[in-house]
Design a protein around this motif. Sequence first.
Motif, short mmCIF file in Angstrom:
data_model
loop_
_atom_site.label_atom_id
_atom_site.label_comp_id
_atom_site.label_asym_id
_atom_site.label_seq_id
_atom_site.Cartn_x
_atom_site.Cartn_y
_atom_site.Cartn_z
N LYS A 50 0.81 -1.23 0.00
CA LYS A 50 0.00 0.00 0.00
C LYS A 50 0.84 1.28 0.00
O LYS A 50 0.49 2.25 -0.64
CB LYS A 50 -0.96 0.00 1.18
CG LYS A 50 -2.10 0.97 1.00
CD LYS A 50 -3.21 0.66 1.95
CE LYS A 50 -4.32 1.67 1.85
NZ LYS A 50 -5.29 1.43 0.86
N HIS A 51 1.97 1.28 0.69
CA HIS A 51 2.75 2.53 0.71
C HIS A 51 3.48 2.75 -0.61
O HIS A 51 3.93 3.85 -0.89
CB HIS A 51 3.68 2.59 1.94
CG HIS A 51 5.11 2.30 1.70
ND1 HIS A 51 5.77 1.29 2.31
CD2 HIS A 51 6.04 2.92 0.94
CE1 HIS A 51 7.03 1.29 1.93
NE2 HIS A 51 7.21 2.26 1.09
N ARG A 52 3.58 1.73 -1.44
CA ARG A 52 4.29 1.88 -2.71
C ARG A 52 3.37 2.30 -3.85
O ARG A 52 3.80 2.93 -4.78
CB ARG A 52 4.98 0.57 -3.07
CG ARG A 52 6.10 0.23 -2.09
CD ARG A 52 6.70 -1.07 -2.41
NE ARG A 52 7.61 -0.90 -3.53
CZ ARG A 52 8.15 -1.89 -4.18
NH1 ARG A 52 7.87 -3.13 -3.86
NH2 ARG A 52 8.97 -1.69 -5.18
N LEU A 69 12.27 5.55 -18.10
CA LEU A 69 12.06 5.45 -16.65
C LEU A 69 13.37 5.17 -15.92
O LEU A 69 13.60 5.70 -14.84
CB LEU A 69 11.04 4.36 -16.32
CG LEU A 69 9.59 4.65 -16.66
CD1 LEU A 69 8.73 3.44 -16.33
CD2 LEU A 69 9.07 5.88 -15.92
N GLU A 70 14.20 4.33 -16.52
CA GLU A 70 15.48 3.97 -15.89
C GLU A 70 16.35 5.18 -15.61
O GLU A 70 17.17 5.17 -14.70
CB GLU A 70 16.25 2.97 -16.76
CG GLU A 70 15.70 1.56 -16.73
CD GLU A 70 15.97 0.80 -15.43
OE1 GLU A 70 16.52 1.38 -14.47
OE2 GLU A 70 15.61 -0.37 -15.38
N VAL A 127 4.99 -1.17 -13.71
CA VAL A 127 6.34 -1.22 -14.30
C VAL A 127 7.32 -0.48 -13.39
O VAL A 127 8.42 -0.97 -13.13
CB VAL A 127 6.35 -0.60 -15.73
CG1 VAL A 127 7.76 -0.44 -16.25
CG2 VAL A 127 5.51 -1.45 -16.69
N MET A 128 6.91 0.68 -12.93
CA MET A 128 7.79 1.50 -12.08
C MET A 128 8.13 0.79 -10.77
O MET A 128 9.27 0.84 -10.31
CB MET A 128 7.14 2.86 -11.82
CG MET A 128 7.06 3.72 -13.08
SD MET A 128 6.14 5.26 -12.86
CE MET A 128 7.41 6.30 -12.11
N PHE A 168 10.96 1.97 -8.15
CA PHE A 168 10.42 3.25 -7.69
C PHE A 168 9.63 3.01 -6.40
O PHE A 168 9.00 1.96 -6.25
CB PHE A 168 9.51 3.87 -8.75
CG PHE A 168 10.24 4.40 -9.94
CD1 PHE A 168 10.51 5.76 -10.06
CD2 PHE A 168 10.66 3.55 -10.96
CE1 PHE A 168 11.19 6.25 -11.16
CE2 PHE A 168 11.35 4.04 -12.06
CZ PHE A 168 11.61 5.40 -12.16
N ILE A 169 9.67 3.97 -5.48
CA ILE A 169 9.04 3.73 -4.19
C ILE A 169 7.80 4.58 -3.90
O ILE A 169 6.85 4.08 -3.36
CB ILE A 169 10.02 3.98 -3.01
CG1 ILE A 169 11.46 3.99 -3.46
CG2 ILE A 169 9.81 2.98 -1.93
CD1 ILE A 169 12.43 4.28 -2.36
N ASP A 170 7.80 5.85 -4.24
CA ASP A 170 6.72 6.75 -3.84
C ASP A 170 5.88 7.13 -5.05
O ASP A 170 6.17 8.10 -5.75
CB ASP A 170 7.32 7.99 -3.15
CG ASP A 170 6.30 8.78 -2.35
OD1 ASP A 170 5.08 8.47 -2.44
OD2 ASP A 170 6.71 9.72 -1.66
#
Length: 113
Positions: free
Chosen positions: A4-6, A61-62, A86-87, A92-94
């Motif tokens: 959920k936080h991601r 994105l990379e 994909v991210m 990716f975190i946030d």
Amino acid sequence: MFNKHRNNDIKAQNAYELITINRSNTEFIILDVRTPEEYSEAHIENAENIDYNSRTFKEELEKRDKKIKYLVYCRSGHRSSNAVKVMIKLGFIDLHNLSGGIRKWKKEDLPLV
């Protein structure tokens, strides 16, 4: 299933508040994953465009900072939802996905450029 936080689907009004709060935050990016044609018709102010359907989408994105906050959107929320998946795989975190996309944004009469 996502942590959920991601991954966080966010409603248009909440996305607008997120943008307002982060207006001067250099570690906040609005990412429009529609086609360049769709982007040129109208987009959220300061949004950066990377076409989800482009062959170079993952490569683009990379190059991005994976530790900062992103608001991702498309026309209806489908491509952006897939883009967020994909991210996440890329580290990716946030991430925040604009639920209902730019259609919902327009329906709420929020500003576009």
